[in-house]
Scaffold this motif. Structure first.
Motif, PDB file in Angstrom:
ATOM      1  N   ILE A   9       0.731  -1.159  -0.177  1.00  0.00           N
ATOM      2  CA  ILE A   9       0.062   0.332   0.200  1.00  0.00           C
ATOM      3  C   ILE A   9       0.960   0.702  -0.211  1.00  0.00           C
ATOM      4  O   ILE A   9       2.160   1.180   0.246  1.00  0.00           O
ATOM      5  CB  ILE A   9      -1.436  -0.064   0.867  1.00  0.00           C
ATOM      6  CG1 ILE A   9       0.054   0.551   2.366  1.00  0.00           C
ATOM      7  CG2 ILE A   9      -1.685  -0.999   1.509  1.00  0.00           C
ATOM      8  CD1 ILE A   9      -1.342  -0.083   3.501  1.00  0.00           C
ATOM      9  N   ASP A  10       0.491   2.037  -0.612  1.00  0.00           N
ATOM     10  CA  ASP A  10       0.886   3.442  -0.137  1.00  0.00           C
ATOM     11  C   ASP A  10      -0.084   4.293   0.515  1.00  0.00           C
ATOM     12  O   ASP A  10      -1.152   4.295   0.524  1.00  0.00           O
ATOM     13  CB  ASP A  10       0.808   4.536  -2.012  1.00  0.00           C
ATOM     14  CG  ASP A  10       1.600   5.633  -1.716  1.00  0.00           C
ATOM     15  OD1 ASP A  10       2.899   5.830  -1.087  1.00  0.00           O
ATOM     16  OD2 ASP A  10       1.130   6.342  -2.205  1.00  0.00           O
ATOM     17  N   VAL A  11       0.767   5.145   1.722  1.00  0.00           N
ATOM     18  CA  VAL A  11       0.084   5.769   2.508  1.00  0.00           C
ATOM     19  C   VAL A  11       0.984   7.289   2.598  1.00  0.00           C
ATOM     20  O   VAL A  11       2.258   7.468   2.191  1.00  0.00           O
ATOM     21  CB  VAL A  11       0.562   5.109   3.847  1.00  0.00           C
ATOM     22  CG1 VAL A  11      -0.394   6.827   4.863  1.00  0.00           C
ATOM     23  CG2 VAL A  11      -0.307   3.851   3.756  1.00  0.00           C
ATOM     24  N   VAL A  24      -4.462   6.769   1.421  1.00  0.00           N
ATOM     25  CA  VAL A  24      -3.500   6.145   0.982  1.00  0.00           C
ATOM     26  C   VAL A  24      -4.416   4.493   0.369  1.00  0.00           C
ATOM     27  O   VAL A  24      -6.186   5.392  -0.546  1.00  0.00           O
ATOM     28  CB  VAL A  24      -4.789   4.435   2.442  1.00  0.00           C
ATOM     29  CG1 VAL A  24      -4.269   3.361   2.262  1.00  0.00           C
ATOM     30  CG2 VAL A  24      -4.433   5.683   3.954  1.00  0.00           C
ATOM     31  N   ARG A  25      -3.281   4.169  -0.240  1.00  0.00           N
ATOM     32  CA  ARG A  25      -3.866   3.207  -2.047  1.00  0.00           C
ATOM     33  C   ARG A  25      -3.151   2.784  -1.862  1.00  0.00           C
ATOM     34  O   ARG A  25      -1.836   2.244  -1.516  1.00  0.00           O
ATOM     35  CB  ARG A  25      -3.626   4.767  -3.275  1.00  0.00           C
ATOM     36  CG  ARG A  25      -2.837   3.869  -4.004  1.00  0.00           C
ATOM     37  CD  ARG A  25      -2.186   5.089  -5.058  1.00  0.00           C
ATOM     38  NE  ARG A  25      -2.117   6.096  -4.757  1.00  0.00           N
ATOM     39  CZ  ARG A  25      -2.601   7.642  -5.658  1.00  0.00           C
ATOM     40  NH1 ARG A  25      -3.748   7.607  -6.746  1.00  0.00           N
ATOM     41  NH2 ARG A  25      -2.524   8.917  -4.934  1.00  0.00           N
ATOM     42  N   ASN A  26      -4.429   1.112  -2.428  1.00  0.00           N
ATOM     43  CA  ASN A  26      -3.478  -0.182  -2.761  1.00  0.00           C
ATOM     44  C   ASN A  26      -3.836  -0.164  -4.213  1.00  0.00           C
ATOM     45  O   ASN A  26      -5.204  -0.037  -4.870  1.00  0.00           O
ATOM     46  CB  ASN A  26      -3.722  -1.383  -1.658  1.00  0.00           C
ATOM     47  CG  ASN A  26      -5.231  -1.670  -2.119  1.00  0.00           C
ATOM     48  OD1 ASN A  26      -6.173  -1.187  -1.123  1.00  0.00           O
ATOM     49  ND2 ASN A  26      -5.546  -2.837  -2.165  1.00  0.00           N
TER      50      ASN A  26
END
Length: 77
Positions: A9-11, A24-26
């Protein structure tokens, strides 16, 4: 870990003045429609953000699942 199925994930968090912006992305799971859960998690997140005077949204965006929150915080000083 519960919703990203053990994928990265990217925060991102950014505070500007009196606002905190979180993203927050995945990657979307190719089988996401097959494993869709019914619950109150997203509605609860939105409600809690609104109680603080902010907002929260979540949904698919360009091959990712993205959660965005804008929350008020104390002064930057």
């Amino acid at each position: 870990m519960k919703h990203a199925a053990r994928r990265p994930i990217d925060v991102a968090a950014n505070r500007t003045g009196t606002e905190l912006r979180l993203i927050v992305r995945n990657d979307l799971d190719a089988d996401a429609d097959k494993t869709r859960r019914v619950g109150r998690g997203l509605a609860n997140m939105k409600h809690r953000a609104q109680l603080l005077g902010g907002d929260c949204s979540a949904g698919p965006c360009g091959g990712h699942w993205v959660v965005r929150a804008h929350l008020p915080v104390g002064s930057a000083s």
